[in-house]
Design an enzyme around this catalytic site. Structure first.
Site, PDB file in Angstrom:
ATOM      1  N   LYS A  34     -10.988   5.668  -5.433  1.00  0.00           N
ATOM      2  CA  LYS A  34     -11.280   4.276  -5.081  1.00  0.00           C
ATOM      3  C   LYS A  34     -12.793   4.014  -5.105  1.00  0.00           C
ATOM      4  O   LYS A  34     -13.598   4.956  -5.165  1.00  0.00           O
ATOM      5  CB  LYS A  34     -10.686   3.975  -3.699  1.00  0.00           C
ATOM      6  CG  LYS A  34      -9.154   4.086  -3.656  1.00  0.00           C
ATOM      7  CD  LYS A  34      -8.611   3.697  -2.277  1.00  0.00           C
ATOM      8  CE  LYS A  34      -7.082   3.774  -2.254  1.00  0.00           C
ATOM      9  NZ  LYS A  34      -6.536   3.249  -0.963  1.00  0.00           N
ATOM     10  N   TYR A  38      -1.281  -3.802  -6.503  1.00  0.00           N
ATOM     11  CA  TYR A  38      -0.771  -3.661  -5.138  1.00  0.00           C
ATOM     12  C   TYR A  38       0.250  -4.751  -4.785  1.00  0.00           C
ATOM     13  O   TYR A  38       0.420  -5.072  -3.609  1.00  0.00           O
ATOM     14  CB  TYR A  38      -1.921  -3.685  -4.137  1.00  0.00           C
ATOM     15  CG  TYR A  38      -2.618  -2.343  -3.957  1.00  0.00           C
ATOM     16  CD1 TYR A  38      -1.937  -1.237  -3.448  1.00  0.00           C
ATOM     17  CD2 TYR A  38      -3.968  -2.183  -4.261  1.00  0.00           C
ATOM     18  CE1 TYR A  38      -2.573  -0.012  -3.255  1.00  0.00           C
ATOM     19  CE2 TYR A  38      -4.614  -0.959  -4.077  1.00  0.00           C
ATOM     20  CZ  TYR A  38      -3.906   0.115  -3.572  1.00  0.00           C
ATOM     21  OH  TYR A  38      -4.539   1.329  -3.369  1.00  0.00           O
ATOM     22  N   PHE A  44      -3.169  -6.745   5.347  1.00  0.00           N
ATOM     23  CA  PHE A  44      -4.365  -6.126   4.764  1.00  0.00           C
ATOM     24  C   PHE A  44      -4.523  -6.390   3.269  1.00  0.00           C
ATOM     25  O   PHE A  44      -5.472  -5.909   2.649  1.00  0.00           O
ATOM     26  CB  PHE A  44      -4.364  -4.619   5.053  1.00  0.00           C
ATOM     27  CG  PHE A  44      -3.153  -3.858   4.545  1.00  0.00           C
ATOM     28  CD1 PHE A  44      -3.045  -3.471   3.216  1.00  0.00           C
ATOM     29  CD2 PHE A  44      -2.111  -3.531   5.415  1.00  0.00           C
ATOM     30  CE1 PHE A  44      -1.936  -2.775   2.751  1.00  0.00           C
ATOM     31  CE2 PHE A  44      -0.993  -2.835   4.957  1.00  0.00           C
ATOM     32  CZ  PHE A  44      -0.912  -2.458   3.615  1.00  0.00           C
ATOM     33  N   ARG A  48       0.106  13.771  -2.856  1.00  0.00           N
ATOM     34  CA  ARG A  48       0.137  13.117  -1.543  1.00  0.00           C
ATOM     35  C   ARG A  48      -0.278  14.112  -0.444  1.00  0.00           C
ATOM     36  O   ARG A  48      -0.951  13.736   0.515  1.00  0.00           O
ATOM     37  CB  ARG A  48       1.541  12.557  -1.243  1.00  0.00           C
ATOM     38  CG  ARG A  48       2.035  11.462  -2.188  1.00  0.00           C
ATOM     39  CD  ARG A  48       1.390  10.116  -2.034  1.00  0.00           C
ATOM     40  NE  ARG A  48       1.366   9.606  -0.685  1.00  0.00           N
ATOM     41  CZ  ARG A  48       1.055   8.341  -0.371  1.00  0.00           C
ATOM     42  NH1 ARG A  48       0.770   7.448  -1.335  1.00  0.00           N
ATOM     43  NH2 ARG A  48       1.015   7.937   0.866  1.00  0.00           N
ATOM     44  N   THR A  52      -2.329   8.065   5.126  1.00  0.00           N
ATOM     45  CA  THR A  52      -3.059   6.821   4.860  1.00  0.00           C
ATOM     46  C   THR A  52      -4.213   6.634   5.851  1.00  0.00           C
ATOM     47  O   THR A  52      -5.334   6.304   5.465  1.00  0.00           O
ATOM     48  CB  THR A  52      -2.090   5.617   4.972  1.00  0.00           C
ATOM     49  OG1 THR A  52      -0.945   5.867   4.164  1.00  0.00           O
ATOM     50  CG2 THR A  52      -2.770   4.327   4.540  1.00  0.00           C
ATOM     51  N   ASN A  66     -10.252   4.815   2.033  1.00  0.00           N
ATOM     52  CA  ASN A  66      -9.723   6.176   2.209  1.00  0.00           C
ATOM     53  C   ASN A  66      -9.750   6.994   0.910  1.00  0.00           C
ATOM     54  O   ASN A  66      -8.919   7.859   0.691  1.00  0.00           O
ATOM     55  CB  ASN A  66      -8.321   6.121   2.844  1.00  0.00           C
ATOM     56  CG  ASN A  66      -7.344   5.304   2.022  1.00  0.00           C
ATOM     57  OD1 ASN A  66      -7.673   4.859   0.920  1.00  0.00           O
ATOM     58  ND2 ASN A  66      -6.151   5.108   2.530  1.00  0.00           N
ATOM     59  N   HIS A 106      -6.060   6.973  -4.079  1.00  0.00           N
ATOM     60  CA  HIS A 106      -4.706   6.424  -4.161  1.00  0.00           C
ATOM     61  C   HIS A 106      -3.828   7.448  -4.856  1.00  0.00           C
ATOM     62  O   HIS A 106      -4.287   8.140  -5.767  1.00  0.00           O
ATOM     63  CB  HIS A 106      -4.690   5.127  -4.984  1.00  0.00           C
ATOM     64  CG  HIS A 106      -3.296   4.692  -5.337  1.00  0.00           C
ATOM     65  ND1 HIS A 106      -2.521   3.952  -4.486  1.00  0.00           N
ATOM     66  CD2 HIS A 106      -2.522   4.975  -6.423  1.00  0.00           C
ATOM     67  CE1 HIS A 106      -1.321   3.779  -5.045  1.00  0.00           C
ATOM     68  NE2 HIS A 106      -1.302   4.391  -6.224  1.00  0.00           N
ATOM     69  N   GLU A 124       2.766   2.497 -12.107  1.00  0.00           N
ATOM     70  CA  GLU A 124       1.311   2.606 -11.940  1.00  0.00           C
ATOM     71  C   GLU A 124       0.629   3.267 -13.139  1.00  0.00           C
ATOM     72  O   GLU A 124      -0.475   2.883 -13.525  1.00  0.00           O
ATOM     73  CB  GLU A 124       1.002   3.369 -10.643  1.00  0.00           C
ATOM     74  CG  GLU A 124       1.414   2.564  -9.413  1.00  0.00           C
ATOM     75  CD  GLU A 124       1.199   3.286  -8.100  1.00  0.00           C
ATOM     76  OE1 GLU A 124       1.409   2.660  -7.047  1.00  0.00           O
ATOM     77  OE2 GLU A 124       0.816   4.481  -8.119  1.00  0.00           O
TER      78      GLU A 124
HETATM   79  N1  UDP Z   1      -4.268  -0.083   4.011  1.00  0.00           N
HETATM   80  C1  UDP Z   1      -5.038  -0.792   4.907  1.00  0.00           C
HETATM   81  N2  UDP Z   1      -4.529  -1.005   6.168  1.00  0.00           N
HETATM   82  C2  UDP Z   1      -3.310  -0.527   6.541  1.00  0.00           C
HETATM   83  C3  UDP Z   1      -2.528   0.176   5.613  1.00  0.00           C
HETATM   84  C4  UDP Z   1      -3.041   0.387   4.350  1.00  0.00           C
HETATM   85  O1  UDP Z   1      -6.129  -1.234   4.599  1.00  0.00           O
HETATM   86  O2  UDP Z   1      -2.895  -0.745   7.699  1.00  0.00           O
HETATM   87  C5  UDP Z   1      -4.801   0.140   2.639  1.00  0.00           C
HETATM   88  C6  UDP Z   1      -5.262   1.589   2.393  1.00  0.00           C
HETATM   89  O3  UDP Z   1      -6.394   1.546   1.510  1.00  0.00           O
HETATM   90  C7  UDP Z   1      -4.053   2.191   1.722  1.00  0.00           C
HETATM   91  C8  UDP Z   1      -3.566   1.020   0.869  1.00  0.00           C
HETATM   92  O4  UDP Z   1      -3.781  -0.129   1.693  1.00  0.00           O
HETATM   93  O5  UDP Z   1      -4.400   3.343   0.972  1.00  0.00           O
HETATM   94  C9  UDP Z   1      -2.119   1.065   0.437  1.00  0.00           C
HETATM   95  O6  UDP Z   1      -1.318   1.233   1.592  1.00  0.00           O
HETATM   96  P1  UDP Z   1      -0.121   2.291   1.589  1.00  0.00           P
HETATM   97  O7  UDP Z   1       0.686   2.052   2.822  1.00  0.00           O
HETATM   98  O8  UDP Z   1       0.592   2.244   0.279  1.00  0.00           O
HETATM   99  O9  UDP Z   1      -0.883   3.699   1.773  1.00  0.00           O
HETATM  100  P2  UDP Z   1      -1.100   4.929   0.771  1.00  0.00           P
HETATM  101  O10 UDP Z   1       0.121   5.011  -0.119  1.00  0.00           O
HETATM  102  O11 UDP Z   1      -2.353   4.643  -0.013  1.00  0.00           O
HETATM  103  O12 UDP Z   1      -1.250   6.118   1.662  1.00  0.00           O
HETATM  104 MG    MG Z   2       1.055   3.548  -1.251  1.00  0.00          MG
END
Ligand code: UDP
Ligand code: MG
Length: 138
Positions: free
Chosen positions: A9, A49, A57, A85, A91, A112, A115, A126
Site C-alpha cells: 500500500k 474495494y 471506512f 494472510r 487487519t 497497514n 493487502h 483482484e
Molecule cells: N480498514 C479500515 N478500518 C477498519 C477495517 C479496515 O480502515 O475498521 C481498512 C484497512 O486498510 C484494511 C482494508 O480497509 O486493510 C480492507 O479491510 P478488510 O476487512 O478487507 O481487511 P484486510 O483483508 O485488508 O485484512
Molecule cells: Mg480484505
C-alpha cells in the site's frame, strides 16, 4: 498451484518497505509471477474495494489507497492465499501476531502496509483487476 494478489500500500512504498515485504515472500517459498508499480485513481480504488462500499471506512480507505504509488504483485505457491494472510497478520496491527508484516510495520488500522486476497474468488477478481494474461511469468 494457487495464486493471490498482494499489494504494498502507499504507506509501505513511501516508508521504503518494498524490499522488506518482498524479502518475506521470497524467504517463505512464495514466487512472484507478475509485478507492477502504479498509482490508482480514487475511482479505481473504489472499484477495487467495492465489497466495502457501505462500510464507514470506505471513503477514507479509497482516499488513502489512491494517495500514492502502490506495488501490485501476483504471488504463486501451494496454499498461497492463506500463507500470505498469515505473513500479513490481522487487519488491526494491534491484534496481529508477532513477526507478521502488519505487527512489525503498521501504524494504524487503515495504514497497514499490505493487502492480500482472502479467498479464491476474490483472488481471481483482484488479479484480473490489475493484470492481463501477457503480464505473467511462466
Ligand atoms: N480498514 C479500515 N478500518 C477498519 C477495517 C479496515 O480502515 O475498521 C481498512 C484497512 O486498510 C484494511 C482494508 O480497509 O486493510 C480492507 O479491510 P478488510 O476487512 O478487507 O481487511 P484486510 O483483508 O485488508 O485484512
Ligand atoms: Mg480484505
Amino acid at each position: 498451484m494457487e495464486r493471490t494478489l498482494s499489494i504494498i500500500k502507499p504507506d509501505g512504498v513511501s516508508r521504503g518497505l518494498v524490499g522488506e515485504v518482498i524479502k518475506r515472500f521470497e524467504q517463505n517459498g512464495i514466487r512472484i509471477v507478475a509485478m507492477k508499480m502504479l498509482q490508482m485513481s480514487k475511482q479505481q480504488a473504489q472499484g477495487f474495494y467495492a465489497v466495502h462500499r457501505d462500510r464507514p471506512f470506505f471513503d477514507s480507505l479509497t482516499d488513502f489507497m489512491s494517495s500514492g504509488p502502490i506495488v501490485a504483485m501476483v504471488l504463486e505457491a501451494e496454499g498461497v492465499i492463506g500463507k500470505n494472510r498469515t505473513l500479513m497478520g490481522a487487519t488491526d496491527y494491534k491484534e496481529a501476531a508477532e513477526g507478521t508484516i502488519r505487527r512489525d510495520f503498521a501504524t494504524d488500522i487503515e495504514k497497514n502496509i499490505v493487502h492480500g486476497s482472502d479467498s479464491p474468488e476474490t483472488a481471481e477478481f483482484e488479479i484480473n483487476y490489475f493484470f492481463n494474461k501477457f503480464e505473467f511469468i511462466n
